[in-house]
Design an enzyme around this catalytic site. Structure first.
Site, PDB file in Angstrom:
ATOM      1  N   LYS A 257       5.718  63.769  47.043  1.00 11.41           N
ATOM      2  CA  LYS A 257       6.195  63.978  45.670  1.00 11.41           C
ATOM      3  C   LYS A 257       7.195  65.144  45.643  1.00 11.41           C
ATOM      4  O   LYS A 257       6.922  66.200  46.200  1.00 11.41           O
ATOM      5  CB  LYS A 257       5.013  64.286  44.743  1.00 11.41           C
ATOM      6  CG  LYS A 257       4.155  63.068  44.441  1.00 11.41           C
ATOM      7  CD  LYS A 257       3.073  63.382  43.442  1.00 11.41           C
ATOM      8  CE  LYS A 257       2.187  62.165  43.199  1.00 11.41           C
ATOM      9  NZ  LYS A 257       2.842  61.093  42.424  1.00 11.41           N
ATOM     10  N   ARG A 331      -3.929  52.233  43.914  1.00 12.44           N
ATOM     11  CA  ARG A 331      -4.268  50.808  43.866  1.00 12.44           C
ATOM     12  C   ARG A 331      -4.862  50.325  45.195  1.00 12.44           C
ATOM     13  O   ARG A 331      -5.599  49.355  45.225  1.00 12.44           O
ATOM     14  CB  ARG A 331      -3.034  50.005  43.454  1.00 12.44           C
ATOM     15  CG  ARG A 331      -1.915  50.040  44.415  1.00 12.44           C
ATOM     16  CD  ARG A 331      -0.596  49.614  43.786  1.00 12.44           C
ATOM     17  NE  ARG A 331      -0.033  50.639  42.912  1.00 12.44           N
ATOM     18  CZ  ARG A 331       1.109  50.515  42.243  1.00 12.44           C
ATOM     19  NH1 ARG A 331       1.793  49.400  42.302  1.00 12.44           N
ATOM     20  NH2 ARG A 331       1.551  51.507  41.475  1.00 12.44           N
TER      21      ARG A 331
HETATM   22  N1  BES Z   1      -1.211  59.590  40.766  1.00 12.15           N
HETATM   23  C1  BES Z   1       0.045  58.996  40.565  1.00 12.15           C
HETATM   24  C2  BES Z   1       0.320  58.609  39.113  1.00 12.15           C
HETATM   25  C3  BES Z   1       0.420  59.726  38.099  1.00 12.15           C
HETATM   26  C4  BES Z   1       1.659  60.241  37.757  1.00 12.15           C
HETATM   27  C5  BES Z   1      -0.707  60.198  37.461  1.00 12.15           C
HETATM   28  C6  BES Z   1       1.740  61.231  36.787  1.00 12.15           C
HETATM   29  C7  BES Z   1      -0.617  61.207  36.510  1.00 12.15           C
HETATM   30  C8  BES Z   1       0.609  61.708  36.169  1.00 12.15           C
HETATM   31  C9  BES Z   1       0.168  57.713  41.394  1.00 12.15           C
HETATM   32  O1  BES Z   1      -0.537  57.683  42.579  1.00 12.15           O
HETATM   33  C10 BES Z   1       1.607  57.533  41.741  1.00 12.15           C
HETATM   34  O2  BES Z   1       2.124  58.370  42.429  1.00 12.15           O
HETATM   35  N2  BES Z   1       2.202  56.464  41.253  1.00 12.15           N
HETATM   36  C11 BES Z   1       3.568  56.163  41.503  1.00 12.15           C
HETATM   37  C12 BES Z   1       3.685  54.687  41.811  1.00 12.15           C
HETATM   38  C13 BES Z   1       5.036  54.266  42.342  1.00 12.15           C
HETATM   39  C14 BES Z   1       5.277  54.860  43.713  1.00 12.15           C
HETATM   40  C15 BES Z   1       5.068  52.752  42.412  1.00 12.15           C
HETATM   41  C16 BES Z   1       4.359  56.514  40.236  1.00 12.15           C
HETATM   42  O3  BES Z   1       3.862  56.313  39.136  1.00 12.15           O
HETATM   43  O4  BES Z   1       5.469  57.018  40.389  1.00 12.15           O
HETATM   44 ZN    ZN Z   2       0.568  58.536  44.217  1.00  8.02          ZN
END
Ligand code: BES
Ligand code: ZN
Ligand code: ZN
Length: 483
Positions: A257, A331
């Site tokens: 991230k 997921r």
């Molecule tokens: N844990 C995150 C989602 C999230 C984002 C929760 C902000 C709370 C606040 C999740 O694992 C994630 O990183 N999702 C990605 C998915 C994408 C790579 C398809 C996202 O939402 O960017």
């Molecule tokens: Zn994630």
């Protein structure tokens, strides 16, 4: 906070006192002068919701007016929010003990007020070296609440406090093993609750390819925790399975991230914390419903042997998944747990809660849950209804078959994120629904509500426990429709 239920005589009570005031005709019972009552009247003509503080007595008299003519869910929510606002005022006034009396107020309105002040009084104190403010004692006029009702609510609020605490704990002090141990020790003290903790070796033996892959970059072992609450009254019923995302920390993995997107990712286990808390609350209050909580846990790190984009995983149920982005890890661990629930528990419904997508936050911000269902139209209608009542709301997103195209892979059965970022919340839901098979399934994306960076009324900064009151109220309704 200590709660007392006592007869309170407003006119002679010598101590800080709050009046809840919802009815025009009840002025005469208040220890106020004519002038003060006129002031109240003028204020009520402008707007019914307000707080007045009278300081002429040796103690504070807080006068909280509310609009009892609003529809009841809105009126109760207003009271929860006013209670949170009042608590800030009590802090400023250094009030430690408060008595609450009321006129023109219904029991459920009093209950909402007490809920609001209780939920607002939580703060994450574990690492503070200076003490923070808390209200010590709340004495409530026993005209309004029955002791057994208050005690049942207290047990629920206690679980919400614990959920918040877990979500707030950094991964340094709550990794998968520590969280699993904590849940097992709570379960050991609860009647009819059984806890099974599966370690890395057992997870491998089960061939949970999703959970194993996400754990590969971590030095901490994964856990798969199964909590079962099976009261005799409900023993013959097919269970409701509650699946919760337990990513103890989400760095994104090798798709790390960027910038400050990583902050607050200690909260990525809020789904697991929520589902454990719901099951514990149900057991505390002996709800006659058979429940199984399935909680896959690991952190997601870009460690030495971390799973990588292009990896192809074989999941618990044999489905193959092409990894496209290691940050779509939730997921993967949920898929194994959902398939495990469907295969081993013959559930009548699977519900999951997960901080799954940033897209859910972009779609509806921090004001509710993005929900999806397959084959669970009636439960979803009921969930949505109780959501309005307890004011933990959800909005249903479509699960049209067109979205299936977006998660097809040319080299595996599925890919772990959509071919386009559009409808990211729905493609995530679609991915999970695959693993529920024919079992009625509800997916709750709680990314927007599990953790707040700014206070939202009685939800303070940090873990919120949002969804516990919702699911608890939903489970209470199961009892009514059982026969
Ligand atoms: N844990 C995150 C989602 C999230 C984002 C929760 C902000 C709370 C606040 C999740 O694992 C994630 O990183 N999702 C990605 C998915 C994408 C790579 C398809 C996202 O939402 O960017
Ligand atoms: Zn994630
Ligand atoms: Zn995540």
């Amino acid at each position: 906070m200590i709660y007392n239920l006592e007869k309170i005589d407003a006119k002679s009570h010598a101590g800080d006192l709050l009046f809840l005031y919802g009815d025009e005709g009840a002025e005469r019972t208040l220890p106020l002068s004519k002038k003060e009552l006129d002031m109240v009247k003028v204020r009520r003509e402008e707007k019914k919701d307000f707080l007045l503080v009278f300081d002429r007595l040796p103690y504070h008299l807080y006068f909280l007016s509310f609009d009892s003519e609003k529809p009841s869910p809105e009126c109760q929510e207003e009271l929860r929010r006013s209670a949170a606002m009042l608590l800030s005022r009590l802090e400023a006034d250094k009030v430690q003990s408060l008595a609450v009396s009321a006129v023109g107020t219904l029991p459920e309105e009093m209950a909402a007020f007490v809920e609001g002040i209780t939920l607002a009084d939580y703060s994450f104190d574990r690492y503070r070296t200076k003490e923070s403010y808390h209200l010590d004692t709340l004495t409530i006029d026993n005209l309004f609440l029955k002791p057994e009702e208050l005690e049942a609510s207290q047990r629920l609020w206690n679980r919400i406090y614990w959920c918040r605490e877990w979500v707030n704990l950094p991964v340094q002090d709550l990794n998968a093993a520590a969280f699993a141990d904590e849940l097992a020790s709570i379960a050991a003290d609860l009647k009819d609750v059984h806890c099974t903790v599966m370690d890395k070796r057992q997870i491998e033996a089960l061939r949970m390819g999703g959970l194993m892959a996400v754990n590969r970059g971590s030095v901490d072992e994964p856990r798969f925790v199964v909590l079962e609450y099976k009261p005799a009254e409900a023993a013959k019923q097919q269970p409701i399975c509650l699946v919760g995302k337990g990513i103890m920390y989400d760095t994104g993995g090798l798709n790390i991230k960027p910038d400050d997107y990583m902050q607050e990712m200690k909260s990525d286990m809020a789904g697991a914390a929520t589902m454990a808390s719901v099951l514990f609350a149900a057991a505390d209050n002996r709800l006659p419903v058979h429940l199984v909580a399935l909680l896959p846990m690991t952190d997601n790190r870009p460690g030495f042997n971390a799973y990588a984009a292009d990896d192809i995983l074989t999941m618990y149920d044999g489905t193959t998944v092409e990894v496209v982005n290691t940050d779509a890890e939730g997921r993967l661990i949920l898929a194994d747990a959902i398939a495990y629930a469907a295969r081993n528990y013959n559930p009548r419904l699977i519900v999951d809660a997960a901080t799954l997508t940033g897209a859910a936050v972009r779609a509806i911000s921090t004001y509710g849950i993005a929900a999806m269902q397959v084959g669970a139209e009636n439960p979803m209608t009921m969930l949505s209804l109780v959501g309005k009542q307890v004011y933990e709301r959800l909005v249903e997103f479509p699960m049209w078959s067109e979205y299936d195209e977006l998660i097809k892979s040319p080299i595996a059965d599925l890919r772990n994120c959509g071919t386009t970022p559009q409808a990211g919340t729905i493609t995530a839901g679609k991915f999970l629904a695959h693993f529920a098979g024919k079992v009625p399934y509800i997916h709750l994306d709680i990314a927007g509500v599990a953790y707040f960076t700014k206070p939202q009324h009685y939800y303070r900064v940090g873990g919120s426990g949002y969804g516990i009151r919702l699911l608890y109220a939903f489970l209470q309704m199961q009892d009514m429709i059982k026969g």
